[in-house]
Design an enzyme around this catalytic site. Sequence first.
Site: not given
Length: 733
Positions: A401-402, A492, A588, A669
């Site tokens: 996974d990243k 968040e 991101r 993703g």
Amino acid sequence: QCAGEEKRVGTRTVVVGHRPVSETDAYVAQKFCDNRIVSSKYTLWNFLPKNLFEQFRRIANFYFLIIFLVQVIVDTPTSPVTSGLPLFFVITVTAIKQGYEDWLRHRADNEVNKSNVFIVENAKQVQKESEKIKVGDIIEVKADETFPCDLIFLASSSVDGTCYVTTASLDGESNFKTHYAVRDTTVLCTDEAIDALTATIECEQPQPDLYKFVGRIIIYRSNQEPIARSLGPENLLLKGATLKNTKKIYGVAVYTGMETKMALNYQGKSQKRSAVEKSINAFLIVYLCILLSKATVCTTLKYVWQSNPFNDEPWYNEKTKKERETFKVLRMFTDFLSFMVLFNFIIPVSMYVTVEMQKFLGSFFISWDKEMYDEEIKEGALVNTSDLNEELGQVEYVFTDKTGTLTENSMEFIECCIDGHKYKDCISEVDGFSQTDGPLKYYGKAEKSREELFLRALCLCHTVQIKEADQVDGLIGHPGHKYTYISSSPDEIALVKGAEKYGFTFLGLENNFMKIRNQKNETEMYQLLHVLNFDPVRRRMSVIVRTTTGKLLLFCKGADSSIFPRVQQEEIQQTKVHVDRNAMDGYRTLCVAFKELTQKEYDKIDRQLNEAKMALQDREEKMAKVFEDTEADMHLIGATAVEDRLQEQSAETIEALHAAGMKVWVLTGDKMETAKSTCYACRLFQTSTELLELTAKTVGESERKEDRLHELLMEYHKKLIQDIPKNRGGLKR
């Protein structure tokens, strides 16, 4: 019905605290699994037959057993001891090894099953063993304890009815997840109050998906209509998860023992076979064919030679009466078996002894390895099964996974853009959040009202909670602040901190009102009406809030691919440029949008959401339909860029894996540009790496996308083969 069935239909009804709803109705307790966890394969009674059955399923063991029986029954030239003793040794060593490994599993199971839990009975706490929990029991769990079964969260020591949970042992996620108590039971935070609760829970039958749960609770009160509330994954506390930063919680057991989601995901009982063992079995079949051929040829030649009467019965070895009367076919068969035994040294039983001993002793060397000892947790490597030791040296593919694996999962707000204007650092204190980096004449500034709207969106569109810094375990508060932010998503927290840096501070949620402090140091209150939670299919989340003036606003944030189709098309281009550039820098990115709702529109959304939440069948599809209709015709405000730094030595680790001949795949993703930038940074890609991009655009809209993908890969493969002679050694894939 206990665990093990793949498909379960229907629902189950759980009576909270075993307190019948009506005194006039007879209460018949339903039969559910007890809370015992069984990860072991054998018991004292079935160990011998079950282990022998499994061992003799191996071709080699079964073959040596047949040879041994032939030597015992038929008059053969070799002693039965030559096959029996090595076979007995292999079977014994393997049985001891598997018995020891299963004993360790029994010991681990007993530690869990015999651990003490507190159950509320007759308004008092009763201490019991974990395995004695029944579905419907009300259980108290204290801070840093692990949940003993799957519980519906009823009340906690927190006034707002929340608790924080880590699920590292379930899904590897170490960040805090917030769970919410049922709205009408949050005040029942004493043994007496919770014991007086009369309620039933209707929920789906056990299923292994950790992130799905559908149910409803019906609360009965004297002389009042029953109240029905929906239950979702946010109300379910899973066995194996740990309670954090909350003094205590009360929950009712809905799934126990082998019906818990953790147990349904357990797949440890199947017999594993290594690649070496599979290849040995393949060679064994080849040698077995050779052996059968030799025995057949020798038996045939014997009877050809004996067709001469002199050779059949020489004067020095006359036949007995019994031998003369024996059927010729039976004689031929026993001769064939005798030749099989005579030549059985072709298949070396000693090799199996060596392999079993190497596996058994090798597992101890792995656990003694000092380089694999972790100083922090004071534990070394643990060998659960020694059947696969040699597989460790044959790993060919590594899937990673990243976020949180290659990266630290520690986000930092870098920059944002509002209406196409880029904002990076707060330089001018007079304007608060105003100065842009670069020449002003080029970048310009968004309107003040749009800046404030964007910052309010960052402060309101999230599920972040605030906790007193001294109460928070393992989290660092802000210097000079008495609080810290907690969220299941570090993104968040980064966005809320980014808004705080520019003058808008989130002060917390109290009685369903979100409080923020604006740039003028004034406190603003917003009533939180609905949270449309993030999910990986929608790739966005929204909140609906009401201002003090009565205005209804929907704020939405998410991936550009999910936001752009839902906003006015003329607003996209100016923001898209910034999003693409930030993605290429490895950040991101998230887009932020809003829309104003009329009271009539809100009433319709509210009714549809409540109906969808109460559905026990197809709840997710119904919720998704309402979300889709609600998050439409929005207005784009801007976008954010957040950095997730690489883990220390992640690039060196990937280089070492490549040097060892392993192929590394990174699953993420993120946007294509962000993913590429990260892969270059962690040296998964080199500057000479040729990239093949297979996206929805390149595959097209054909019905058989798999076939089209296969065609593209075959075309690329042919091109590569043609190019190799030209660039021999110069191409990296």
